[in-house]
Design a protein around this motif. Structure first.
Motif, PDB file in Angstrom:
ATOM      1  N   LEU A 189       0.817  -1.215   0.000  1.00 42.67           N
ATOM      2  CA  LEU A 189       0.000   0.000   0.000  1.00 42.67           C
ATOM      3  C   LEU A 189       0.848   1.261   0.000  1.00 42.67           C
ATOM      4  O   LEU A 189       0.482   2.265  -0.621  1.00 42.67           O
ATOM      5  CB  LEU A 189      -0.932  -0.001   1.214  1.00 42.67           C
ATOM      6  CG  LEU A 189      -2.004  -1.089   1.288  1.00 42.67           C
ATOM      7  CD1 LEU A 189      -2.908  -0.842   2.495  1.00 42.67           C
ATOM      8  CD2 LEU A 189      -2.830  -1.161   0.010  1.00 42.67           C
ATOM      9  N   ARG A 202      -1.428  -6.495  -0.202  1.00 39.42           N
ATOM     10  CA  ARG A 202      -2.528  -6.343   0.754  1.00 39.42           C
ATOM     11  C   ARG A 202      -2.478  -7.414   1.841  1.00 39.42           C
ATOM     12  O   ARG A 202      -2.964  -7.195   2.948  1.00 39.42           O
ATOM     13  CB  ARG A 202      -3.865  -6.388   0.032  1.00 39.42           C
ATOM     14  CG  ARG A 202      -4.127  -5.142  -0.795  1.00 39.42           C
ATOM     15  CD  ARG A 202      -5.382  -5.275  -1.601  1.00 39.42           C
ATOM     16  NE  ARG A 202      -6.581  -5.070  -0.792  1.00 39.42           N
ATOM     17  CZ  ARG A 202      -7.794  -5.436  -1.185  1.00 39.42           C
ATOM     18  NH1 ARG A 202      -7.972  -6.056  -2.333  1.00 39.42           N
ATOM     19  NH2 ARG A 202      -8.836  -5.194  -0.411  1.00 39.42           N
ATOM     20  N   ARG A 228      -0.781  -5.734   4.576  1.00 42.01           N
ATOM     21  CA  ARG A 228      -1.214  -4.365   4.831  1.00 42.01           C
ATOM     22  C   ARG A 228      -1.141  -4.024   6.313  1.00 42.01           C
ATOM     23  O   ARG A 228      -1.349  -4.879   7.184  1.00 42.01           O
ATOM     24  CB  ARG A 228      -2.621  -4.137   4.314  1.00 42.01           C
ATOM     25  CG  ARG A 228      -3.738  -4.828   5.054  1.00 42.01           C
ATOM     26  CD  ARG A 228      -5.081  -4.478   4.421  1.00 42.01           C
ATOM     27  NE  ARG A 228      -6.216  -5.000   5.164  1.00 42.01           N
ATOM     28  CZ  ARG A 228      -6.842  -6.124   4.873  1.00 42.01           C
ATOM     29  NH1 ARG A 228      -6.417  -6.863   3.853  1.00 42.01           N
ATOM     30  NH2 ARG A 228      -7.881  -6.509   5.591  1.00 42.01           N
TER      31      ARG A 228
END
Length: 265
Positions: A64, A185, A188
């Protein structure tokens, strides 16, 4: 820009609004909102994120913070010091990361169908398995399985044109780019603690039929973000901007017009 090419739409003039799509889509997810925003005196900027659409595909793992730094570089390229940010699903998680890293660049946050929690151990494994599958098999089977989920089952049946468009976007996503984002992700960060430190105004949007990010999760986020409002979109699943565009646009414009008014000297 950061050794990649980023394709983006840029329409209108006035207060800038950066629109961040989710996985596995591209900037055309925001096609209705791009024109609505431009028609109401906003500048709508909608990029294809790294690995999606016509932007550069980088294999491996895209976290991210990498997406967030790409977007900050895009704002620099466009000479935009600060912007309102609208992100959906993965795009909402990127919006939170952008706020964490560059809070002075964010005038407001609109988080659509967004989960701020860290990935669970089971989810970590599932995302890696899915990433390997997409890289190996491509997007078609995944799109077939996930169209109900991305939209509510009722809307898939009754909104055939929209469902076909969503399915096509999913099928056209570059498999290696989508896989890289899934691996990122899986790692994340936990944004729950960040929520209490958000000082920018925030709009939290959720479809009342969203099985991935249900309304209760959005209400819990509302309790943590001081200056936040919730827009619950009836009859929508995980893509409320396409399933109920009129209701979505009303909520978004009302919020952004307030933000724009507050920023005027």
């Amino acid at each position: 820009m950061r050794d990649i090419d980023v394709r983006y739409a840029d329409h209108g003039s006035g207060h800038p609004v950066l629109l961040l799509h989710g996985h596995p889509f591209d900037h055309t997810l925001w096609h209705p909102q791009i024109h609505t925003l431009a028609d109401h005196g906003f500048r709508a900027i909608a990029p294809d994120l790294r690995g999606y659409g016509h932007s550069t595909v980088v294999e491996g793992t895209t976290c991210l913070d990498t997406f967030a730094r790409d977007l900050c570089a895009l704002l620099d390229h466009l000479q935009i010091p600060a912007t309102s940010v609208v992100g959906t699903s993965m795009g909402g998680q990127i919006a939170l990361e952008l706020y964490r890293l560059f809070p002075d660049r964010i005038d407001s946050l609109t988080l659509v169908a967004t989960d701020p929690r860290p990935e669970s151990p089971q989810g970590h494994q599932r995302r890696h398995e899915l990433a390997d599958r997409l890289a190996r098999e491509g997007m078609q089977g995944y799109a077939d399985e996930m169209i109900v989920g991305m939209m509510s089952a009722d809307n898939v049946r009754t909104m055939a044109h929209t469902a076909a468009r969503v399915h096509t976007m999913m099928c056209q996503a570059p498999p290696q780019g989508a896989a890289a984002a899934l691996r990122g992700r899986a790692r994340r960060p936990d944004h729950l603690g960040l929520l209490r430190h958000i000082s920018a105004p925030a709009l939290l949007v959720v479809g009342d039929q969203d099985a991935f990010t249900p309304p209760d999760l959005t209400e819990a986020m509302h309790l943590k973000i001081a200056d936040s409002v919730v827009a619950r979109i009836d009859g929508a699943g995980h893509t409320p901007n396409l399933e109920r565009p009129e209701a979505f646009d009303r909520a978004l414009l009302s919020f952004l017009e307030r933000v724009r008014a507050d920023l005027r000297p």
